[in-house]
Design a protein around this motif. Structure first.
Motif, mmCIF file in Angstrom:
data_model
loop_
_atom_site.group_PDB
_atom_site.id
_atom_site.type_symbol
_atom_site.label_atom_id
_atom_site.label_comp_id
_atom_site.label_asym_id
_atom_site.label_seq_id
_atom_site.Cartn_x
_atom_site.Cartn_y
_atom_site.Cartn_z
ATOM 1 N N TRP A 71 -41.762 71.810 -59.820
ATOM 2 C CA TRP A 71 -41.473 72.426 -61.115
ATOM 3 C C TRP A 71 -40.654 73.708 -60.962
ATOM 4 C CZ3 TRP A 71 -41.154 69.794 -65.168
ATOM 5 C CH2 TRP A 71 -41.972 68.682 -65.363
ATOM 6 N N GLY A 72 -40.731 74.358 -59.814
ATOM 7 C CA GLY A 72 -39.921 75.552 -59.588
ATOM 8 C C GLY A 72 -38.426 75.255 -59.550
ATOM 9 N N ALA A 73 -38.056 74.010 -59.306
ATOM 10 C CA ALA A 73 -36.645 73.623 -59.262
ATOM 11 C C ALA A 73 -36.079 73.330 -60.649
ATOM 12 C CB ALA A 73 -36.464 72.393 -58.372
ATOM 13 N N VAL A 74 -36.956 73.150 -61.623
ATOM 14 C CA VAL A 74 -36.545 72.761 -62.967
ATOM 15 C C VAL A 74 -36.554 73.982 -63.871
ATOM 16 C CG1 VAL A 74 -37.071 71.297 -64.959
ATOM 17 C CG2 VAL A 74 -37.507 70.460 -62.625
ATOM 18 N N ASP A 75 -35.381 74.390 -64.326
ATOM 19 C CA ASP A 75 -35.275 75.534 -65.234
ATOM 20 C C ASP A 75 -34.807 75.019 -66.590
ATOM 21 O OD1 ASP A 75 -34.682 77.857 -66.648
ATOM 22 O OD2 ASP A 75 -33.886 78.893 -64.877
ATOM 23 N N LEU A 76 -35.771 74.722 -67.462
ATOM 24 C CA LEU A 76 -35.434 74.189 -68.782
ATOM 25 C C LEU A 76 -34.804 75.248 -69.677
ATOM 26 C CD1 LEU A 76 -38.595 71.968 -69.359
ATOM 27 C CD2 LEU A 76 -36.277 71.204 -68.769
ATOM 28 N N ARG A 77 -35.140 76.503 -69.453
ATOM 29 C CA ARG A 77 -34.565 77.582 -70.259
ATOM 30 C C ARG A 77 -33.069 77.736 -69.956
ATOM 31 N NH1 ARG A 77 -38.692 80.973 -69.900
ATOM 32 N NH2 ARG A 77 -37.994 81.781 -67.918
ATOM 33 N N GLU A 78 -32.722 77.700 -68.680
ATOM 34 C CA GLU A 78 -31.317 77.816 -68.269
ATOM 35 C C GLU A 78 -30.616 76.454 -68.244
ATOM 36 O OE1 GLU A 78 -29.489 80.603 -67.476
ATOM 37 O OE2 GLU A 78 -31.190 81.823 -68.122
ATOM 38 N N PRO A 89 -26.365 71.354 -63.604
ATOM 39 C CA PRO A 89 -26.718 71.458 -65.024
ATOM 40 C C PRO A 89 -27.366 70.161 -65.502
ATOM 41 C CG PRO A 89 -24.504 72.286 -64.636
ATOM 42 C CD PRO A 89 -24.951 71.606 -63.360
ATOM 43 N N LEU A 90 -28.311 70.277 -66.412
ATOM 44 C CA LEU A 90 -29.051 69.109 -66.889
ATOM 45 C C LEU A 90 -28.330 68.422 -68.040
ATOM 46 C CD1 LEU A 90 -32.672 70.569 -66.889
ATOM 47 C CD2 LEU A 90 -31.641 69.031 -65.199
ATOM 48 N N ARG A 91 -28.102 67.150 -67.876
ATOM 49 C CA ARG A 91 -27.584 66.310 -68.951
ATOM 50 C C ARG A 91 -28.695 66.218 -70.002
ATOM 51 N NH1 ARG A 91 -22.848 62.900 -69.875
ATOM 52 N NH2 ARG A 91 -23.559 61.576 -71.565
ATOM 53 N N PRO A 92 -28.375 66.196 -71.323
ATOM 54 C CA PRO A 92 -29.419 66.183 -72.356
ATOM 55 C C PRO A 92 -30.507 65.119 -72.166
ATOM 56 C CG PRO A 92 -27.310 66.617 -73.366
ATOM 57 C CD PRO A 92 -27.031 66.296 -71.909
ATOM 58 N N ALA A 93 -30.145 63.896 -71.804
ATOM 59 C CA ALA A 93 -31.151 62.838 -71.631
ATOM 60 C C ALA A 93 -32.137 63.198 -70.525
ATOM 61 C CB ALA A 93 -30.476 61.508 -71.319
ATOM 62 N N LEU A 94 -31.648 63.780 -69.454
ATOM 63 C CA LEU A 94 -32.521 64.186 -68.361
ATOM 64 C C LEU A 94 -33.364 65.386 -68.773
ATOM 65 C CD1 LEU A 94 -33.611 64.020 -65.492
ATOM 66 C CD2 LEU A 94 -31.564 65.264 -64.721
ATOM 67 N N ARG A 95 -32.778 66.311 -69.493
ATOM 68 C CA ARG A 95 -33.516 67.493 -69.938
ATOM 69 C C ARG A 95 -34.687 67.104 -70.839
ATOM 70 N NH1 ARG A 95 -35.077 71.201 -73.120
ATOM 71 N NH2 ARG A 95 -34.906 73.402 -72.624
ATOM 72 N N VAL A 96 -34.436 66.200 -71.785
ATOM 73 C CA VAL A 96 -35.493 65.736 -72.684
ATOM 74 C C VAL A 96 -36.611 65.071 -71.878
ATOM 75 C CG1 VAL A 96 -36.029 64.018 -74.475
ATOM 76 C CG2 VAL A 96 -34.049 65.525 -74.733
ATOM 77 N N MET A 97 -36.228 64.239 -70.923
ATOM 78 C CA MET A 97 -37.213 63.557 -70.087
ATOM 79 C C MET A 97 -38.060 64.574 -69.310
ATOM 80 S SD MET A 97 -36.401 60.528 -67.397
ATOM 81 C CE MET A 97 -36.017 59.318 -68.645
ATOM 82 N N LEU A 98 -37.401 65.589 -68.735
ATOM 83 C CA LEU A 98 -38.121 66.609 -67.972
ATOM 84 C C LEU A 98 -39.009 67.463 -68.883
ATOM 85 C CD1 LEU A 98 -35.313 67.683 -65.493
ATOM 86 C CD2 LEU A 98 -37.425 66.442 -64.928
ATOM 87 N N ASP A 111 -40.436 66.501 -71.681
ATOM 88 C CA ASP A 111 -41.585 65.666 -72.038
ATOM 89 C C ASP A 111 -42.581 65.594 -70.881
ATOM 90 O OD1 ASP A 111 -40.475 65.198 -74.518
ATOM 91 O OD2 ASP A 111 -39.797 63.158 -74.059
ATOM 92 N N LEU A 112 -42.061 65.417 -69.682
ATOM 93 C CA LEU A 112 -42.919 65.351 -68.490
ATOM 94 C C LEU A 112 -43.658 66.669 -68.296
ATOM 95 C CD1 LEU A 112 -43.787 63.605 -66.082
ATOM 96 C CD2 LEU A 112 -41.804 64.515 -64.843
ATOM 97 N N ARG A 113 -42.954 67.769 -68.517
ATOM 98 C CA ARG A 113 -43.551 69.103 -68.381
ATOM 99 C C ARG A 113 -44.667 69.291 -69.400
ATOM 100 N NH1 ARG A 113 -46.181 72.547 -68.015
ATOM 101 N NH2 ARG A 113 -45.895 74.729 -67.559
ATOM 102 N N ALA A 114 -44.441 68.852 -70.638
ATOM 103 C CA ALA A 114 -45.461 68.975 -71.680
ATOM 104 C C ALA A 114 -46.709 68.158 -71.323
ATOM 105 C CB ALA A 114 -44.885 68.525 -73.023
ATOM 106 N N LYS A 115 -46.510 66.987 -70.739
ATOM 107 C CA LYS A 115 -47.640 66.130 -70.353
ATOM 108 C C LYS A 115 -48.386 66.692 -69.138
ATOM 109 C CE LYS A 115 -45.512 61.854 -71.947
ATOM 110 N NZ LYS A 115 -44.835 60.626 -71.509
ATOM 111 N N ALA A 116 -47.680 67.439 -68.295
ATOM 112 C CA ALA A 116 -48.270 67.939 -67.048
ATOM 113 C C ALA A 116 -49.301 69.046 -67.284
ATOM 114 C CB ALA A 116 -47.173 68.445 -66.108
#
Length: 190
Positions: free
Chosen positions: A34-41, A58-67, A69-74
């Motif tokens: 999770w330290g590698a994933v910066d949803l804010r940036e 940089p995160l493509r929108p489809a990947l960002r949404v997926m990440l 959602d995964l973060r919210a479930k985690a």
């Protein structure tokens, strides 16, 4: 799209989207923290296990949404926690082999490779290379970046390649892209 549609679960949908939109290796994506994933940036920052090279994608929108959602479930996580803890543990214990076999089954479901009559046995001798594998997503990433106008420098940086020569090995240009480039040349005979 076909491979994504045939993915049997959330992990493989993530792995296909992340592989296609980041060009990273399967092991790096399975063991992503999770330290590698910066949803804010809106960026993925990781150090590639194979090369030790730090990359930022940089995160493509489809990947960002997926990440997201995964973060919210985690729930509550630490930066050192894996996105997919059980699968990261499996990868660290068993290596890429089981994942490659699982991906092969997805490719077979798509009709892209022959269905295996039995599971592969322990390797004896040189590894047989299939024409399509998970690593093909990395090749597609580099090729499509360049085909859509991305420079060699951009493709090299995002994929984490150390040289233009390596980036060139990952670039595959289809006939339609070549024809489009020729059609874009100016007319000489008017």
């Amino acid at each position: 799209k076909l491979i994504f549609a045939k993915c049997p679960n959330d992990f493989w949908r993530y792995a296909v989207i992340a592989g296609f939109y980041t060009g990273q290796r399967l092991g790096d994506l399975v063991c992503l923290t999770w330290g590698a994933v910066d949803l804010r940036e809106n960026i993925l920052r990781l150090t590639q296990a194979k090369t030790g090279r730090a990359v930022q994608v940089p995160l493509r929108p489809a990947l960002r949404v997926m990440l997201a959602d995964l973060r919210a479930k985690a729930g509550k996580v630490k930066p050192t926690d894996f996105l997919w803890p059980e699968l990261a543990d499996r990868y660290q214990r068993c290596g890429a082999g089981p994942f490659s076999n699982d991906f092969y089954d997805i490719l077979a479901a798509c009709g892209l490779v022959a269905v295996r009559s039995n599971k592969p046995k322990a390797q004896s001798g040189p590894r047989q290379v299939t024409p399509i594998s998970y690593h093909s997503l990395r090749h597609s990433f580099v090729s499509m970046l360049k085909a859509t106008g991305g420079s060699q420098a951009v493709a090299k940086e995002l994929a984490g390649h150390s040289s233009d020569a390596i980036s060139d090995l990952y670039t595959h240009t289809d006939t339609a892209t070549l024809a489009k480039a020729i059609a874009a040349l100016p007319e000489l005979a008017v």
